[in-house]
Design a protein around this motif. Sequence first.
Motif, PDB file in Angstrom:
ATOM      1  N   ALA A 154       4.246 -18.541   8.023  1.00  0.00           N
ATOM      2  CA  ALA A 154       4.114 -17.370   8.902  1.00  0.00           C
ATOM      3  C   ALA A 154       4.085 -17.820  10.354  1.00  0.00           C
ATOM      4  CB  ALA A 154       2.814 -16.630   8.561  1.00  0.00           C
ATOM      5  N   LYS A 155       5.162 -17.548  11.072  1.00  0.00           N
ATOM      6  CA  LYS A 155       5.227 -17.923  12.498  1.00  0.00           C
ATOM      7  C   LYS A 155       4.442 -16.864  13.277  1.00  0.00           C
ATOM      8  CE  LYS A 155       6.111 -20.232  16.032  1.00  0.00           C
ATOM      9  NZ  LYS A 155       6.867 -19.623  17.092  1.00  0.00           N
ATOM     10  N   LEU A 156       3.240 -17.218  13.669  1.00  0.00           N
ATOM     11  CA  LEU A 156       2.312 -16.203  14.173  1.00  0.00           C
ATOM     12  C   LEU A 156       2.602 -15.722  15.579  1.00  0.00           C
ATOM     13  CD1 LEU A 156      -1.233 -17.345  12.997  1.00  0.00           C
ATOM     14  CD2 LEU A 156       0.371 -15.828  11.837  1.00  0.00           C
ATOM     15  N   ASN A 157       3.089 -16.617  16.433  1.00  0.00           N
ATOM     16  CA  ASN A 157       3.344 -16.156  17.806  1.00  0.00           C
ATOM     17  C   ASN A 157       4.815 -16.343  18.174  1.00  0.00           C
ATOM     18  OD1 ASN A 157       3.237 -18.957  18.066  1.00  0.00           O
ATOM     19  ND2 ASN A 157       1.941 -18.935  19.875  1.00  0.00           N
ATOM     20  N   GLY A 158       5.222 -15.596  19.155  1.00  0.00           N
ATOM     21  CA  GLY A 158       6.620 -15.659  19.592  1.00  0.00           C
ATOM     22  C   GLY A 158       6.848 -14.667  20.713  1.00  0.00           C
ATOM     23  N   THR A 159       7.822 -14.962  21.549  1.00  0.00           N
ATOM     24  CA  THR A 159       8.146 -14.096  22.685  1.00  0.00           C
ATOM     25  C   THR A 159       9.646 -14.079  22.871  1.00  0.00           C
ATOM     26  OG1 THR A 159       6.066 -14.601  23.777  1.00  0.00           O
ATOM     27  CG2 THR A 159       7.787 -13.783  25.184  1.00  0.00           C
ATOM     28  N   SER A 160      10.164 -12.971  23.338  1.00  0.00           N
ATOM     29  CA  SER A 160      11.617 -12.852  23.502  1.00  0.00           C
ATOM     30  C   SER A 160      12.099 -13.575  24.753  1.00  0.00           C
ATOM     31  CB  SER A 160      12.015 -11.376  23.576  1.00  0.00           C
ATOM     32  OG  SER A 160      11.883 -10.913  24.900  1.00  0.00           O
ATOM     33  N   ALA A 191      -4.136 -22.450  23.810  1.00  0.00           N
ATOM     34  CA  ALA A 191      -4.938 -23.377  23.005  1.00  0.00           C
ATOM     35  C   ALA A 191      -6.119 -22.629  22.371  1.00  0.00           C
ATOM     36  CB  ALA A 191      -5.426 -24.539  23.862  1.00  0.00           C
ATOM     37  N   GLU A 192      -6.675 -21.669  23.117  1.00  0.00           N
ATOM     38  CA  GLU A 192      -7.788 -20.889  22.551  1.00  0.00           C
ATOM     39  C   GLU A 192      -7.298 -19.987  21.410  1.00  0.00           C
ATOM     40  OE1 GLU A 192     -10.526 -21.044  26.584  1.00  0.00           O
ATOM     41  OE2 GLU A 192      -9.538 -19.149  26.075  1.00  0.00           O
ATOM     42  N   GLU A 193      -6.120 -19.420  21.583  1.00  0.00           N
ATOM     43  CA  GLU A 193      -5.548 -18.610  20.495  1.00  0.00           C
ATOM     44  C   GLU A 193      -5.237 -19.493  19.286  1.00  0.00           C
ATOM     45  OE1 GLU A 193      -3.421 -15.511  23.620  1.00  0.00           O
ATOM     46  OE2 GLU A 193      -2.204 -16.985  22.565  1.00  0.00           O
ATOM     47  N   PHE A 194      -4.761 -20.707  19.557  1.00  0.00           N
ATOM     48  CA  PHE A 194      -4.482 -21.641  18.467  1.00  0.00           C
ATOM     49  C   PHE A 194      -5.779 -21.983  17.721  1.00  0.00           C
ATOM     50  CE2 PHE A 194      -4.225 -25.925  16.699  1.00  0.00           C
ATOM     51  CZ  PHE A 194      -3.144 -25.779  15.840  1.00  0.00           C
ATOM     52  N   SER A 206       3.382 -17.078  24.719  1.00  0.00           N
ATOM     53  CA  SER A 206       3.845 -16.598  23.417  1.00  0.00           C
ATOM     54  C   SER A 206       2.816 -15.635  22.850  1.00  0.00           C
ATOM     55  CB  SER A 206       4.039 -17.811  22.492  1.00  0.00           C
ATOM     56  OG  SER A 206       4.774 -17.465  21.355  1.00  0.00           O
ATOM     57  N   ALA A 207       3.254 -14.425  22.528  1.00  0.00           N
ATOM     58  CA  ALA A 207       2.312 -13.410  22.040  1.00  0.00           C
ATOM     59  C   ALA A 207       1.965 -13.669  20.577  1.00  0.00           C
ATOM     60  CB  ALA A 207       2.945 -12.025  22.174  1.00  0.00           C
ATOM     61  N   VAL A 208       0.682 -13.510  20.245  1.00  0.00           N
ATOM     62  CA  VAL A 208       0.266 -13.623  18.841  1.00  0.00           C
ATOM     63  C   VAL A 208       0.564 -12.271  18.195  1.00  0.00           C
ATOM     64  CG1 VAL A 208      -1.620 -14.131  17.257  1.00  0.00           C
ATOM     65  CG2 VAL A 208      -1.525 -15.263  19.488  1.00  0.00           C
ATOM     66  N   ASN A 209       1.497 -12.272  17.251  1.00  0.00           N
ATOM     67  CA  ASN A 209       2.021 -11.014  16.718  1.00  0.00           C
ATOM     68  C   ASN A 209       1.412 -10.584  15.390  1.00  0.00           C
ATOM     69  OD1 ASN A 209       3.945 -10.873  18.892  1.00  0.00           O
ATOM     70  ND2 ASN A 209       5.051 -12.516  17.873  1.00  0.00           N
ATOM     71  N   TRP A 210       0.755 -11.514  14.707  1.00  0.00           N
ATOM     72  CA  TRP A 210       0.062 -11.135  13.456  1.00  0.00           C
ATOM     73  C   TRP A 210      -1.112 -12.062  13.223  1.00  0.00           C
ATOM     74  CZ3 TRP A 210       3.207 -12.540   8.403  1.00  0.00           C
ATOM     75  CH2 TRP A 210       4.138 -13.538   8.651  1.00  0.00           C
ATOM     76  N   GLY A 253       2.563 -21.069  11.408  1.00  0.00           N
ATOM     77  CA  GLY A 253       3.231 -21.799  12.481  1.00  0.00           C
ATOM     78  C   GLY A 253       2.809 -21.185  13.801  1.00  0.00           C
ATOM     79  N   PHE A 254       2.623 -22.042  14.812  1.00  0.00           N
ATOM     80  CA  PHE A 254       2.096 -21.558  16.082  1.00  0.00           C
ATOM     81  C   PHE A 254       2.695 -22.379  17.215  1.00  0.00           C
ATOM     82  CE2 PHE A 254      -0.880 -20.320  19.291  1.00  0.00           C
ATOM     83  CZ  PHE A 254      -1.477 -19.144  18.838  1.00  0.00           C
ATOM     84  N   THR A 255       3.277 -21.712  18.202  1.00  0.00           N
ATOM     85  CA  THR A 255       3.832 -22.420  19.364  1.00  0.00           C
ATOM     86  C   THR A 255       2.754 -22.673  20.404  1.00  0.00           C
ATOM     87  OG1 THR A 255       6.016 -21.416  19.081  1.00  0.00           O
ATOM     88  CG2 THR A 255       5.483 -22.229  21.276  1.00  0.00           C
ATOM     89  N   LEU A 256       2.718 -23.915  20.902  1.00  0.00           N
ATOM     90  CA  LEU A 256       1.847 -24.243  22.030  1.00  0.00           C
ATOM     91  C   LEU A 256       2.719 -24.809  23.154  1.00  0.00           C
ATOM     92  CD1 LEU A 256      -1.347 -24.659  22.795  1.00  0.00           C
ATOM     93  CD2 LEU A 256      -0.615 -27.028  22.783  1.00  0.00           C
ATOM     94  N   TYR A 257       2.693 -24.159  24.303  1.00  0.00           N
ATOM     95  CA  TYR A 257       3.429 -24.657  25.458  1.00  0.00           C
ATOM     96  C   TYR A 257       2.468 -25.450  26.343  1.00  0.00           C
ATOM     97  CZ  TYR A 257       7.195 -21.331  24.265  1.00  0.00           C
ATOM     98  OH  TYR A 257       8.202 -20.641  23.638  1.00  0.00           O
ATOM     99  N   GLY A 258       2.256 -26.730  25.998  1.00  0.00           N
ATOM    100  CA  GLY A 258       1.434 -27.594  26.840  1.00  0.00           C
ATOM    101  C   GLY A 258       2.086 -27.701  28.214  1.00  0.00           C
TER     102      GLY A 258
END
Length: 262
Positions: free
Chosen positions: A77-83, A124-127, A92-96, A110-115
């Motif tokens: 489940a790719k939890l975050n993503g942005t267009s 990082a807090e959302e992660f 990246s918005a957390v969508n679910w 799955g979770f994107t982190l843009y360091g």
Amino acid sequence: MIPGATDPISRDGKLLILAYDHGLEHGPVDFEAVPESMNPEHVFDVATHDAVTALAVGKGVAEAHYPDYEDEVNLLAKLNGTSNLWMGEHDSAVNWSVEYAAELGADAIGFTLYGGSNHEVEMAEEFRDAQEAARDEDMGVVMWSYPRGQGVKNDTKPSTISYAARLGLELGADVAKIKYPGDADAMAHACKAAASTDVVMSGGSKASDEEFLSTVKEAMDAGAKGLAVGRNVFQRENPEALLDGLEKIIFEETSVEEALAA
Ligand code: FBP
């Protein structure tokens, strides 16, 4: 990494994640090369290939299509993503939620982190919230670790990629998905930096069979545990043929020549 955390999305400890979140991240333009790939059912069918250990999709695609494939496909489940329409600093918005992903039958998140982004702290807090909820649900955690934004001049520089791999370990990911840093030594350093966190190489834009399989082979020999790939599979008219080759290299440890002949 928690021992056994990747078992439901790996085979012999190795991973081949088919990524199909591009409709959100890039838009339908990524499906133009092979128009069938616009339809998620086509890609779910591709994901039933033995080489694919998990399919990474966003919430809407999972809700609509995973129930038809839950016996044949492992869901990441790719939890975050942005267009790509978003023009602000990388975020990246957390969508679910993890709980909802678990209800839908997901095996991992799955979770994107843009360091390096101005939004790194919030991400990082959302992660943290997602990672701890995934532990409660016994789900593996895969970090799309992509340094980007104001703090990052060159996102494939070896030291940046090693840092991305290390962020996976430090923040509690079982798997860090990183861009190939350009050569085998740099990839080996990134895998060492990740220590007990598994590293998978990110696919990138479409390349020839030989070029792509050679890079995957280099990454595997350098210590990667597998691959997370999208366009190089679904932008092919015959994705199964490439998956046959990837199966040889990743799980059977063959040469590129043998894989090309598969
Ligand atoms: P690809 O193999 O097609 O590169 O897919 C991997 C992936 O991380 C996808 O999950 C995601 O949609 C995309 O790359 C993001 O690509 P970009 O580098 O343009 O952000």
